[in-house]
Design a protein around this motif. Structure first.
Motif, PDB file in Angstrom:
ATOM      1  N   VAL A 133       7.024   0.005   3.876  1.00 36.29           N
ATOM      2  CA  VAL A 133       8.368   0.438   4.273  1.00 36.29           C
ATOM      3  C   VAL A 133       8.353   1.944   4.557  1.00 36.29           C
ATOM      4  O   VAL A 133       7.819   2.732   3.777  1.00 36.29           O
ATOM      5  N   GLY A 167       1.510   5.396  -8.024  1.00 33.18           N
ATOM      6  CA  GLY A 167       2.417   4.328  -7.585  1.00 33.18           C
ATOM      7  C   GLY A 167       3.261   4.660  -6.374  1.00 33.18           C
ATOM      8  O   GLY A 167       4.233   3.975  -6.089  1.00 33.18           O
ATOM      9  N   LEU A 168       2.887   5.693  -5.620  1.00 34.94           N
ATOM     10  CA  LEU A 168       3.720   6.077  -4.472  1.00 34.94           C
ATOM     11  C   LEU A 168       3.187   5.531  -3.145  1.00 34.94           C
ATOM     12  O   LEU A 168       3.720   5.849  -2.089  1.00 34.94           O
ATOM     13  N   GLY A 169       2.127   4.740  -3.197  1.00 31.68           N
ATOM     14  CA  GLY A 169       1.686   4.064  -1.976  1.00 31.68           C
ATOM     15  C   GLY A 169       0.483   4.671  -1.281  1.00 31.68           C
ATOM     16  O   GLY A 169       0.257   4.405  -0.098  1.00 31.68           O
ATOM     17  N   LYS A 170      -0.326   5.440  -2.014  1.00 30.30           N
ATOM     18  CA  LYS A 170      -1.505   6.054  -1.391  1.00 30.30           C
ATOM     19  C   LYS A 170      -2.531   4.987  -1.003  1.00 30.30           C
ATOM     20  O   LYS A 170      -3.011   4.941   0.124  1.00 30.30           O
ATOM     21  N   THR A 171      -2.855   4.147  -1.972  1.00 30.98           N
ATOM     22  CA  THR A 171      -3.890   3.139  -1.713  1.00 30.98           C
ATOM     23  C   THR A 171      -3.435   2.171  -0.620  1.00 30.98           C
ATOM     24  O   THR A 171      -4.206   1.817   0.278  1.00 30.98           O
ATOM     25  N   HIS A 172      -2.177   1.785  -0.693  1.00 27.70           N
ATOM     26  CA  HIS A 172      -1.650   0.858   0.314  1.00 27.70           C
ATOM     27  C   HIS A 172      -1.791   1.461   1.719  1.00 27.70           C
ATOM     28  O   HIS A 172      -2.300   0.807   2.637  1.00 27.70           O
ATOM     29  N   LYS A 301       9.835  -6.644  -0.723  1.00 26.00           N
ATOM     30  CA  LYS A 301       9.022  -7.314  -1.748  1.00 26.00           C
ATOM     31  C   LYS A 301       9.582  -8.706  -2.038  1.00 26.00           C
ATOM     32  O   LYS A 301       8.823  -9.633  -2.293  1.00 26.00           O
ATOM     33  N   ILE A 327       7.021   3.289  -6.774  1.00 23.99           N
ATOM     34  CA  ILE A 327       7.150   1.950  -6.197  1.00 23.99           C
ATOM     35  C   ILE A 327       6.445   0.905  -7.059  1.00 23.99           C
ATOM     36  O   ILE A 327       6.863  -0.244  -7.124  1.00 23.99           O
ATOM     37  N   ARG A 328       5.393   1.341  -7.736  1.00 20.87           N
ATOM     38  CA  ARG A 328       4.707   0.386  -8.609  1.00 20.87           C
ATOM     39  C   ARG A 328       5.661  -0.097  -9.703  1.00 20.87           C
ATOM     40  O   ARG A 328       5.720  -1.281 -10.006  1.00 20.87           O
ATOM     41  N   GLU A 331       8.180  -2.530  -8.292  1.00 23.39           N
ATOM     42  CA  GLU A 331       7.585  -3.848  -8.112  1.00 23.39           C
ATOM     43  C   GLU A 331       7.449  -4.577  -9.438  1.00 23.39           C
ATOM     44  O   GLU A 331       7.731  -5.763  -9.539  1.00 23.39           O
TER      45      GLU A 331
HETATM   46  P1  ADP Z   1      -0.909   4.599  -5.457  1.00 19.68           P
HETATM   47  O1  ADP Z   1      -2.245   4.312  -4.865  1.00 19.68           O
HETATM   48  O2  ADP Z   1      -0.236   5.777  -4.839  1.00 19.68           O
HETATM   49  O3  ADP Z   1      -0.924   4.689  -6.964  1.00 19.68           O
HETATM   50  P2  ADP Z   1      -0.281   1.985  -4.405  1.00 19.68           P
HETATM   51  O4  ADP Z   1      -0.668   2.181  -2.980  1.00 19.68           O
HETATM   52  O5  ADP Z   1      -1.201   1.197  -5.264  1.00 19.68           O
HETATM   53  O6  ADP Z   1       0.050   3.380  -5.111  1.00 19.68           O
HETATM   54  O7  ADP Z   1       1.186   1.339  -4.428  1.00 19.68           O
HETATM   55  C1  ADP Z   1       1.733   0.713  -5.580  1.00 19.68           C
HETATM   56  C2  ADP Z   1       2.487  -0.517  -5.156  1.00 19.68           C
HETATM   57  O8  ADP Z   1       3.625  -0.139  -4.414  1.00 19.68           O
HETATM   58  C3  ADP Z   1       1.678  -1.421  -4.252  1.00 19.68           C
HETATM   59  O9  ADP Z   1       1.914  -2.758  -4.610  1.00 19.68           O
HETATM   60  C4  ADP Z   1       2.205  -1.138  -2.853  1.00 19.68           C
HETATM   61  O10 ADP Z   1       2.153  -2.282  -2.028  1.00 19.68           O
HETATM   62  C5  ADP Z   1       3.625  -0.745  -3.128  1.00 19.68           C
HETATM   63  N1  ADP Z   1       4.102   0.240  -2.158  1.00 19.68           N
HETATM   64  C6  ADP Z   1       3.867   1.554  -2.180  1.00 19.68           C
HETATM   65  N2  ADP Z   1       4.474   2.175  -1.149  1.00 19.68           N
HETATM   66  C7  ADP Z   1       5.115   1.211  -0.453  1.00 19.68           C
HETATM   67  C8  ADP Z   1       5.940   1.211   0.712  1.00 19.68           C
HETATM   68  N3  ADP Z   1       6.232   2.330   1.381  1.00 19.68           N
HETATM   69  N4  ADP Z   1       6.426   0.028   1.134  1.00 19.68           N
HETATM   70  C9  ADP Z   1       6.152  -1.105   0.464  1.00 19.68           C
HETATM   71  N5  ADP Z   1       5.390  -1.171  -0.638  1.00 19.68           N
HETATM   72  C10 ADP Z   1       4.875  -0.038  -1.094  1.00 19.68           C
END
Ligand code: ADP
Ligand code: MG
Length: 462
Positions: A133, A167-172, A301, A327-328, A331
């Protein structure tokens, strides 16, 4: 590489051979009964059902095809050998010899488009751009990531470094690049690993004297996605190796993507040359999502779960209001709520959500602990004004209470360091991180500090 880990390469190798290298009938006949047996010291052992089968596979040159494909995938030379092991079918009967196999009829069961959807063994299939998102907190980062995914190594965003809190979406976002590149080009050699794996494999390669294999594996990829590089702090030799890997890839316009929990300039015990390499491309940060983005994320989600009952907007708004950290956590809260509703077979209401979140989160939703309350309690305790705590003055009389207040805000609320910084007169999130670190460090040498923190917590909760 461990036995099981290698199985991933084997599965991918077989998939690529089937997709790209030989026709379906041939694959059916000669590859379907090959079974992964073991892997050790660059030697892969495959089980075949009979001597006839084994001899055929070798005389047709399939062993070399497997070796070549594995080398492309892993970057190292791997030898393949076969053992003969009687393979039983589901009824416990020995499987028919290959020459007795029924004729292949591909047309009868053409693979569905779903089966055809190919995934890379190191990438999560749901970590795509489509599932990500976009909000004010990340739109720039996503824009850059998409540009990179369409033209890896060819934009000025090389390397691309994404940083931000947990949990802010870096890996994603990083894996979305990988998935997109893979969809565009199945031949692309992509490696996506946590930095910890890079460290472990490097150490292992030294131990087993196989550094060349290690180098081949990482210096011959088209796209290197390395997650959580802050885990390399303190690991000097691995940093040195990554520096050379970086140069080898960069010089050939291969794309590099990194994630980190802080801006690279704040990495401690980190090779300066490597740090300066990160500055060559683009560094972006992911901020915590706003309220509206949190709502959009929850809706997305919900779409992805197979939960069929409706979740009211009121509930979605309630969760978005109360879970602001990352975001984690959003979820996790949603999963708990849906899991609960599935078990008790009841609809999800704001009241049930309130109870559930209270149970699962250390700070209850709409808790009476606010940053304002913490600032007030700390200012009274140390006899400084709230204005001073939020201000910029750096005398010891004020900085210590300020650090304590930031530390308590981090401990007792779900606010991110960015949000806490804003509440402390618009300070940067790194200032908050630094303050928390200072308190943690002081706690280890000053035995009066912990009782003071406990007392302050009592005052805040009273
Ligand atoms: P990080 O690597 O920053 O700790 P992750 O990439 O593992 O965080 O994200 C944590 C969870 O939040 C994952 O399940 C991911 O799919 C979800 N998530 C993070 N950012 C978004 C986004 N912008 N839209 C939808 N889901 C997201
Ligand atoms: Mg991550």
């Amino acid at each position: 590489m461990a036995n099981l880990e290698f199985k991933v390469f084997w599965d991918e190798c077989i998939r690529q051979i089937r997709e790209n290298k030989i026709d379906e009938a041939e694959f059916h006949l000669w590859f379907e009964k090959l079974i992964y047996h073991s892997y050790e010291n660059s030697m892969l052992i495959i089980a075949t059902p009979s001597r006839f089968y084994k001899d055929q596979v070798i005389s047709r040159g399939y062993n070399r095809l497997i070796e070549k494909t594995l080398e492309e995938l892993s970057g190292s030379q791997i030898r393949v050998d076969f053992i003969i092991s009687e393979i039983r079918d589901e009824d416990g009967e020995p499987a028919p010899e290959p020459e007795k196999l029924p004729p292949v009829n591909n047309r009868e069961n053409p693979p569905s488009s779903e089966d055809k959807r190919i995934s890379h063994p190191q990438l999560q299939t749901n970590f795509t751009f489509r599932n990500y998102v976009i909000g004010n907190n990340n739109d720039f980062a996503v824009g850059a990531a998409k540009a990179i995914a369409d033209n890896p190594g060819k934009t000025q965003y090389n390397p691309f470094l994404i940083y931000g809190g947990v949990g802010l979406g870096k890996t994603h976002l990083m894996q979305a690049i990988g998935n997109q590149v893979y969809q565009n080009n199945r031949e692309a050699k992509i490696v996506c690993i946590p930095s910890e794996t890079f460290v472990n494999e490097f150490i292992q390669s030294i131990r087993t004297n196989t550094q060349n294999n290690f180098k081949n594996k990482y210096r011959k990829v088209d796209l290197l996605l390395l997650d959580d590089i802050h885990d390399l702090q303190d690991k000097n030799d691995t940093q040195e190796e990554l520096f050379h890997t970086f140069n080898a890839l960069y010089d050939f316009d291969k794309q590099l993507v990194f994630t980190c929990d802080r801006p690279p300039s704040e990495l401690k015990k980190f090779n300066d040359r490597l740090k300066s390499r990160f500055q060559r491309g683009l560094i972006v940060d992911l901020q915590p999502p706003s309220y509206e983005t949190r709502i959009a994320i929850i809706k997305k989600k919900i779409e992805q779960t197979n939960y069929n009952n409706e979740i009211s907007l009121e509930v979605i708004e309630f969760i978005s209001k109360n879970i602001t950290s990352n975001i984690r956590d959003l979820e996790a809260a949603l999963n708990r709520i849906i899991g609960y509703s599935d078990i008790v077979k009841k609809d999800i209401t704001v009241d049930s959500v309130k109870n559930l979140l209270q149970q699962y989160f250390s700070v209850s939703p709409q808790s009476s602990v606010t940053i304002g309350k913490i600032q007030k309690s700390v200012s009274e305790y140390f006899n400084v004004s709230i204005m001073e705590i939020k201000g910029k003055k750096r005398t010891q009389k004020i900085t210590f209470p300020r650090h304590v207040a930031m530390y308590l805000s981090r401990e007792l609320t779900d606010y991110s360091t960015t949000e806490i910084g804003i509440e402390f007169g618009g300070k940067d999130h790194t200032t908050v991180m630094h303050a928390c670190q200072r308190i943690d460090e002081r706690m280890t040498v000053d035995s009066t500090l912990e009782p003071m923190i406990i007392e302050l917590k009592k005052i805040i909760f009273s």
